[in-house]
Every structure is written in structure tokens, then in C-alpha cells.
Design a protein around this motif. Structure first.
Motif, PDB file in Angstrom:
ATOM      1  N   ALA A  92       0.830  -1.206   0.000  1.00  0.00           N
ATOM      2  CA  ALA A  92       0.000   0.000   0.000  1.00  0.00           C
ATOM      3  C   ALA A  92       0.864   1.256   0.000  1.00  0.00           C
ATOM      4  O   ALA A  92       0.555   2.241  -0.699  1.00  0.00           O
ATOM      5  CB  ALA A  92      -0.921  -0.009   1.215  1.00  0.00           C
ATOM      6  N   LEU A  93       1.955   1.234   0.771  1.00  0.00           N
ATOM      7  CA  LEU A  93       2.841   2.398   0.826  1.00  0.00           C
ATOM      8  C   LEU A  93       3.443   2.682  -0.543  1.00  0.00           C
ATOM      9  O   LEU A  93       3.489   3.839  -0.995  1.00  0.00           O
ATOM     10  CB  LEU A  93       3.940   2.150   1.856  1.00  0.00           C
ATOM     11  N   LEU A  94       3.908   1.633  -1.238  1.00  0.00           N
ATOM     12  CA  LEU A  94       4.476   1.806  -2.573  1.00  0.00           C
ATOM     13  C   LEU A  94       3.421   2.321  -3.556  1.00  0.00           C
ATOM     14  O   LEU A  94       3.724   3.152  -4.430  1.00  0.00           O
ATOM     15  CB  LEU A  94       5.059   0.486  -3.076  1.00  0.00           C
ATOM     16  N   ALA A  95       2.189   1.838  -3.423  1.00  0.00           N
ATOM     17  CA  ALA A  95       1.120   2.286  -4.314  1.00  0.00           C
ATOM     18  C   ALA A  95       0.846   3.771  -4.135  1.00  0.00           C
ATOM     19  O   ALA A  95       0.683   4.510  -5.112  1.00  0.00           O
ATOM     20  CB  ALA A  95      -0.149   1.471  -4.059  1.00  0.00           C
ATOM     21  N   TYR A  96       0.804   4.240  -2.902  1.00  0.00           N
ATOM     22  CA  TYR A  96       0.544   5.664  -2.643  1.00  0.00           C
ATOM     23  C   TYR A  96       1.705   6.532  -3.118  1.00  0.00           C
ATOM     24  O   TYR A  96       1.493   7.639  -3.629  1.00  0.00           O
ATOM     25  CB  TYR A  96       0.280   5.887  -1.150  1.00  0.00           C
ATOM     26  N   VAL A  97       2.929   6.054  -2.947  1.00  0.00           N
ATOM     27  CA  VAL A  97       4.088   6.819  -3.428  1.00  0.00           C
ATOM     28  C   VAL A  97       4.071   6.911  -4.950  1.00  0.00           C
ATOM     29  O   VAL A  97       4.325   7.976  -5.527  1.00  0.00           O
ATOM     30  CB  VAL A  97       5.398   6.175  -2.936  1.00  0.00           C
ATOM     31  N   PHE A  98       3.747   5.796  -5.614  1.00  0.00           N
ATOM     32  CA  PHE A  98       3.706   5.786  -7.077  1.00  0.00           C
ATOM     33  C   PHE A  98       2.623   6.723  -7.612  1.00  0.00           C
ATOM     34  O   PHE A  98       2.867   7.523  -8.526  1.00  0.00           O
ATOM     35  CB  PHE A  98       3.466   4.368  -7.578  1.00  0.00           C
ATOM     36  N   ILE A  99       1.425   6.648  -7.035  1.00  0.00           N
ATOM     37  CA  ILE A  99       0.358   7.552  -7.463  1.00  0.00           C
ATOM     38  C   ILE A  99       0.738   8.996  -7.162  1.00  0.00           C
ATOM     39  O   ILE A  99       0.445   9.913  -7.946  1.00  0.00           O
ATOM     40  CB  ILE A  99      -0.970   7.183  -6.774  1.00  0.00           C
ATOM     41  N   GLY A 100       1.433   9.206  -6.053  1.00  0.00           N
ATOM     42  CA  GLY A 100       1.895  10.556  -5.737  1.00  0.00           C
ATOM     43  C   GLY A 100       2.829  11.105  -6.799  1.00  0.00           C
ATOM     44  O   GLY A 100       2.789  12.295  -7.129  1.00  0.00           O
ATOM     45  N   SER A 101       3.680  10.245  -7.373  1.00  0.00           N
ATOM     46  CA  SER A 101       4.582  10.705  -8.436  1.00  0.00           C
ATOM     47  C   SER A 101       3.794  11.092  -9.694  1.00  0.00           C
ATOM     48  O   SER A 101       4.171  12.035 -10.399  1.00  0.00           O
ATOM     49  CB  SER A 101       5.607   9.615  -8.765  1.00  0.00           C
ATOM     50  N   LEU A 102       2.697  10.379  -9.971  1.00  0.00           N
ATOM     51  CA  LEU A 102       1.856  10.743 -11.119  1.00  0.00           C
ATOM     52  C   LEU A 102       1.170  12.087 -10.876  1.00  0.00           C
ATOM     53  O   LEU A 102       1.095  12.934 -11.768  1.00  0.00           O
ATOM     54  CB  LEU A 102       0.804   9.657 -11.369  1.00  0.00           C
ATOM     55  N   VAL A 103       0.666  12.267  -9.653  1.00  0.00           N
ATOM     56  CA  VAL A 103       0.017  13.530  -9.306  1.00  0.00           C
ATOM     57  C   VAL A 103       1.019  14.676  -9.393  1.00  0.00           C
ATOM     58  O   VAL A 103       0.687  15.790  -9.813  1.00  0.00           O
ATOM     59  CB  VAL A 103      -0.600  13.451  -7.899  1.00  0.00           C
ATOM     60  N   TYR A 104       2.268  14.409  -9.019  1.00  0.00           N
ATOM     61  CA  TYR A 104       3.315  15.422  -9.097  1.00  0.00           C
ATOM     62  C   TYR A 104       3.498  15.909 -10.538  1.00  0.00           C
ATOM     63  O   TYR A 104       3.611  17.117 -10.797  1.00  0.00           O
ATOM     64  CB  TYR A 104       4.621  14.829  -8.564  1.00  0.00           C
ATOM     65  N   SER A 105       3.509  14.975 -11.474  1.00  0.00           N
ATOM     66  CA  SER A 105       3.661  15.359 -12.884  1.00  0.00           C
ATOM     67  C   SER A 105       2.469  16.176 -13.345  1.00  0.00           C
ATOM     68  O   SER A 105       2.626  17.152 -14.095  1.00  0.00           O
ATOM     69  CB  SER A 105       3.822  14.109 -13.757  1.00  0.00           C
ATOM     70  N   VAL A 106       1.273  15.805 -12.910  1.00  0.00           N
ATOM     71  CA  VAL A 106       0.069  16.545 -13.287  1.00  0.00           C
ATOM     72  C   VAL A 106       0.097  17.950 -12.691  1.00  0.00           C
ATOM     73  O   VAL A 106      -0.239  18.932 -13.363  1.00  0.00           O
ATOM     74  CB  VAL A 106      -1.193  15.789 -12.818  1.00  0.00           C
ATOM     75  N   MET A 107       0.520  18.066 -11.439  1.00  0.00           N
ATOM     76  CA  MET A 107       0.543  19.374 -10.783  1.00  0.00           C
ATOM     77  C   MET A 107       1.550  20.319 -11.421  1.00  0.00           C
ATOM     78  O   MET A 107       1.303  21.528 -11.549  1.00  0.00           O
ATOM     79  CB  MET A 107       0.860  19.192  -9.301  1.00  0.00           C
TER      80      MET A 107
ATOM     81  N   LEU B   1       2.772  14.117   1.768  1.00  0.00           N
ATOM     82  CA  LEU B   1       3.399  13.727   3.026  1.00  0.00           C
ATOM     83  C   LEU B   1       2.365  13.252   4.046  1.00  0.00           C
ATOM     84  O   LEU B   1       2.607  12.289   4.789  1.00  0.00           O
ATOM     85  CB  LEU B   1       4.206  14.895   3.591  1.00  0.00           C
ATOM     86  N   LEU B   2       1.199  13.905   4.076  1.00  0.00           N
ATOM     87  CA  LEU B   2       0.143  13.465   4.989  1.00  0.00           C
ATOM     88  C   LEU B   2      -0.279  12.037   4.667  1.00  0.00           C
ATOM     89  O   LEU B   2      -0.428  11.196   5.559  1.00  0.00           O
ATOM     90  CB  LEU B   2      -1.056  14.407   4.906  1.00  0.00           C
TER      91      LEU B   2
END
Length: 549
Positions: A85-100, A291-292
């Protein structure tokens, strides 16, 4: 999030543009305070630029940090295990980072209402703007009904004899009225309301450190739950591939949790000083939410074993919250009541943010002639009251949960919400790529952009490819074994998106926008308006909040 202005906007020697996008006189001398007041004076049927960086940030936090992290995170850990689950959230976070980053580059150059839906019309295709805009509008409008329902369920945890319908009515009225406030007052309300959930999660992290170190009934915990029952949970199959399947299944859940991070760009047309405000708001919003989420998932994973039966009950109250389960295992009994009260503020904060976001998307659709023009009408204080009323009316769909048949229809509507975020993120990356093409075609150097994405096209391609893959594969459980109903539930939003796009294309015969003809003028905003209140915090608590966010 990297990037900085490539030049001082106050000395920019080009034709200036008013907030409505009209070409003005050539700037020959620095702007005075009276000039700024004229530029930012209220205009009939136009949104007003009064949102500051912290307002934009907490509107996004209010719409993003909700039941997805307070409750549904337990399901994610039960599906993939703490590390999966932690890896999944980090990976999705990297996608959101590119979108932002893509959003930041476009919204600082063209800070207009409706954000990415209007960028689609300008740089890609009006049909894409139509389908993307309505999917996103429906998503947040239906989510408003979901949050009202969740608020009723949370109250029922204290008294199950009371009807959910009572609380749907009680909460619908004030949350809707708040959205009729001038945008600066609404932003202030959302700032303080959303702060509660941030403080709650930070408090849980401190609590987690203490309990893990041995302050609870279990004594020192460390990482023993990563060893037994394990760091990864098997899902649907056996062997090593079961771990990957669990990880992939959680990606869509993590995507639901992150959906809303992009909301700070929705307020670009109402930001007081977009060149300064938007980069700061988008950067702080992403890192705050990322981070939250990541630290919350991490601490839940080391405090609660993934095979705890309470993690997968599916309830929407404190009884199934992994934060409460962690407290119960540690022997702390009073926390469930406190957390249930926090959950109530969580969903109500999200609900008010839903109405704001949906109404601004609807305004953007109307300005692109994808909805009746009268929807853009605003009050004297710049509130789009018609768009707010239409969006708020969707909250009444929550009453469908009072009947069994209506509940089934409501669940189908909710499935539109889930994948809508990935569709919006994919389309945003497409808009950014076409935006860069338009800059090249019209001989505008990227060095002149107020904010420049350090990843450029490569980061946008990264976000587009993986968001698209997840969008098409998120319903894979319907194929093992094949279940027709599950298939349509998983892909109803994608089907609706395709129907809207093809229908609009056939009716309007719209053409794709060529890069050389893309509108890079209307809506540009050059003026620098000093944010005195933010730059001069009045007390210690404001300085503390600025340090944290």
C-alpha cells in the motif's frame, strides 16, 4: 516542486491585459496602487481575484483529505499489505506530481476559471473540453451527495435509530449557504475547517511514534507486523505475482484518495496574484497532501496487522477507521469518539470544497459555450450563484440512499467518481503537451513562462502513459472471473466519457486546434499585486501554519 519565475514581472515590457483578457495600453511605467485597484475592480458577471495562496491550498486539502485516508486506507493495507500500500501511494503521488507541474505551468501563464477544462478547448479539441468538463463536474457534484451521506452515517455511530435523511438536510443547508459567501470569506472558512483534519493527522503521527516505541499495551512494536503477517498481502492469486496484483489493485484506491489535489488550479481565475500565488499554492498543496498520505499509511502499517478483520468492514464511521483500530490495540479507549467527531468535520469540509469545485468547473464550461451562458452570472461580490445552485442541487441525490432501489442507482453514480480523476489527470497532461506545442509554433520561449516545469514534456508523458494504463486496467477484477455487472460498474465513467466526446463531435463537428492558432492571449495576467496580509502574518499561530504549509 521546482521552478521559478524567469524574469521580474513588474518590469515586463509588453502589452498588458486586464483580467477579462482585453488588450490594454503598453506599459511605460511601474503600476501604482490605484492602477492595481482599477485592474482588480469588480466586473459584472465576472469572478473576482481574492483567493490567496493559503486559501487555494486548503480548498484542495479540504476536497482531497477525507474518508479516503481516514477510513479507506485500511482497505488498501488489507489488500496489498503495509509495504504494498505504501508503494502504491508513493507511485500515485509521483503521477500527481507530474500533473501538478503541468497545471502550474499552464495556470500561471493563463490563470482562467475552469482551469484544465478550458485548456483542453484552447489547445486540444472543444469536444475533449466538453466531455472532460462534464465528467469532472458530475464527479464532484455526486461526491457532494456522498459526503452528505457519510456525515449522516457518522452521526448514526452515536445513535443508530436516527434517520440519515435528517442529517442530509441539516448539513446540506449550511454547506450550500457557505458557498454563496464572497470567495475570500469562503476561502477563509475552508482554511480553518480543513486545518482540523491536518492537525488530526499530524497528531496521529505523533501518537503512532509513541505507541510504536512502547507507550501502549503492546509494548515495543517496531516492524514486527511487517514480518508477521508480512509486508505484502496476497491478492486473488498465489505466489510472487499475488503481491504485484495486490499492489496494482490498490493503485485505483490511492488514486481516489489523491483525487482533488488538482483543485487548487480550479481557483486560478480567482487568485489575487496568480504569478506569485499559483506556484506557491500548487507546490505546497502537493507536498502537504503527499506527506500526509504517505506518513499516515506508513504509521498505520506498523501499528495494525493487515489481516485485522476490522480493516475491511466497509463502514463509514470510526468503527472501521484504521486510526481507531490502532488506538484500540494500544489500549486507548476514548479516541473513537474524538476521531468520529473529527471525521464529521472531515466530510463537511470536503463537501463545501466539492460545491466550490463543481460550480467553477461549470462556469468554465459555460465560458467555453459548453453550457448556457447565463450560468456565468455572478453577484456583486463575484459569486457565481447560478452555478453554485446547480451544483448544490446534486447533493439532494443523497436522499436516494433512503430506499433500497435508490441506493443501487446511487452506487452506480459513485462509480463515475472514481475513474474521473484519472481521466482528468490524463487529459491535463495532454493539454500540457499541446500547450508546449503551441508555444513552439507561436515562437514563445519557455524561458519567458512565469513558472516552468523542470520535467517539461517528459514528465507530462510519464503522467499521461501511466494514468491511461491505470484507467483502462483498474477494473481487471471483473475479468477473473468475468462478471458483466462488475465490468460496467468499473468502466461506466470511461463509457460515459466516450459517449460525451463522440456525441459532441458528431453534433458540433468541432475540429482539433492547431498549435499555431491556439489562444495564448485571452486571460493572461501580468500584474503583480502585493499580498500584504500573507507576507506579514499577524501572530505566532499564522507563522506556525506558514512554516508547516
Amino acid at each position: 516542486m521546482e521552478g521559478k519565475p524567469a524574469y521580474d514581472a513588474s518590469s515586463y515590457d509588453e502589452p498588458t491585459f486586464t483580467m477579462s483578457g482585453d488588450l490594454g495600453a503598453k506599459k511605460s511605467e511601474p503600476m501604482t496602487t490605484s492602477d492595481v485597484e482599477k485592474q482588480t475592480a469588480p466586473v459584472k458577471d465576472q469572478l473576482q481575484r481574492k483567493l490567496r495562496s493559503r486559501h487555494l491550498q486548503f480548498v484542495a486539502i479540504g476536497g482531497t483529505v477525507g474518508t479516503g485516508v481516514f477510513i479507506a486506507s485500511g482497505t488498501s493495507i488489507a489488500t496489498a499489505g503495509p509495504v504494498g500500500a505504501l508503494l502504491a501511494y508513493v507511485f500515485i503521488g509521483s503521477l500527481v506530481y507530474s500533473v501538478m507541474l503541468s497545471l502550474c505551468e499552464m495556470s500561471t501563464f493563463l490563470p482562467i476559471s475552469g482551469a484544465f477544462t478550458r485548456y483542453a478547448a484552447r489547445f486540444v479539441d472543444p469536444s475533449l473540453a466538453f466531455s472532460m468538463g462534464y465528467i469532472y463536474f458530475i464527479s464532484w457534484s455526486v461526491t457532494y451527495a456522498l459526503e452528505l451521506t457519510a456525515a449522516g452515517i457518522i452521526i448514526q455511530w452515536w445513535n443508530s435509530t436516527l434517520s440519515i435523511g435528517i442529517f442530509i438536510t441539516i448539513f446540506w443547508v449550511p454547506i450550500t449557504l457557505v458557498n454563496y459567501l464572497p470567495v475570500d470569506l469562503f476561502g477563509e472558512f475552508e482554511f480553518w475547517f480543513a486545518s482540523i483534519k491536518v492537525v488530526a493527522l499530524v497528531g496521529f503521527m505523533i501518537f503512532g511514534i509513541c505507541i510504536n516505541a512502547g507507550a501502549g499495551d503492546q509494548g515495543y512494536i517496531g516492524f514486527k507486523y511487517w514480518e508477521n503477517p508480512g509486508a505484502f498481502a496476497p491478492y486473488l492469486t498465489d505466489g510472487p505475482k499475488a503481491k504485484f496484483v495486490g499492489f496494482w489493485a490498490v493503485l485505483i484506491q490511492a488514486g481516489f484518495a489523491f483525487q482533488g489535489t488538482e483543485l487548487c488550479a480550479i481557483g486560478a481565475g480567482e487568485s489575487a496574484n496568480p504569478r506569485k500565488t499559483m506556484p506557491k499554492a500548487i507546490r505546497k498543496t502537493f507536498w502537504s497532501i503527499f506527506l500526509l498520505f504517505v506518513f499516515t499509511i506508513f504509521f498505520i502499517g506498523i501499528l495494525v496487522p493487515y489481516d485485522n478483520p476490522k480493516m475491511i468492514t466497509g463502514e463509514t464511521n470510526a468503527s472501521s477507521s484504521p486510526l481507531v483500530i490502532a488506538a484500540e490495540l494500544a489500549g486507548v479507549q476514548v479516541l473513537p469518539h474524538i476521531l468520529n467527531a473529527v471525521l464529521l468535520t472531515v466530510v463537511l469540509s470536503a463537501a463545501s470544497s466539492n460545491v466550490y469545485s463543481g460550480s467553477r468547473i461549470l462556469v468554465g464550461l459555460a465560458e467555453e459555450r459548453c453550457a448556457p451562458r447565463w450560468i456565468t452570472k455572478t453577484s456583486k461580490r463575484g459569486v457565481p450563484y447560478i452555478a453554485v445552485s446547480i451544483t448544490a442541487a446534486f447533493g439532494l441525490l443523497a436522499y436516494m440512499n433512503l430506499s433500497s432501489n435508490g441506493g443501487e442507482v446511487f452506487n452506480w453514480l459513485l462509480n463515475i467518481v472514481g475513474v474521473a480523476g484519472f481521466i482528468a489527470w490524463s487529459c491535463t497532461c495532454v493539454c500540457h503537451l499541446r500547450f508546449r506545442d503551441a508555444l513552439d509554433a507561436q515562437n514563445i520561449s519557455c524561458d519567458t513562462l512565469p513558472f516552468r516545469s523542470w520535467g517539461g514534456r517528459y514528465l507530462a508523458w510519464y503522467g499521461l502513459i501511466f494514468c491511461t494504463i491505470i484507467t483502462f486496467t483498474q477494473g481487471f477484477t471483473a475479468f477473473v472471473p468475468w462478471v458483466t455487472e462488475d465490468f460496467f460498474i468499473a468502466y461506466v465513467s470511461l463509457i460515459l466519457f466516450a459517449v460525451l466526446y463522440i456525441g459532441h463531435k458528431l453534433i458540433t463537428r468541432s475540429k482539433f486546434v492547431t498549435s499555431s492558432e491556439a489562444d495564448l492571449v485571452t486571460g493572461r495576467f501580468y500584474e503583480e499585486v502585493t499580498e500584504v496580509w500573507e507576507d506579514s502574518p499577524r501572530s505566532w499561530w499564522m507563522r506556525a501554519l506558514r512554516f508547516l504549509f
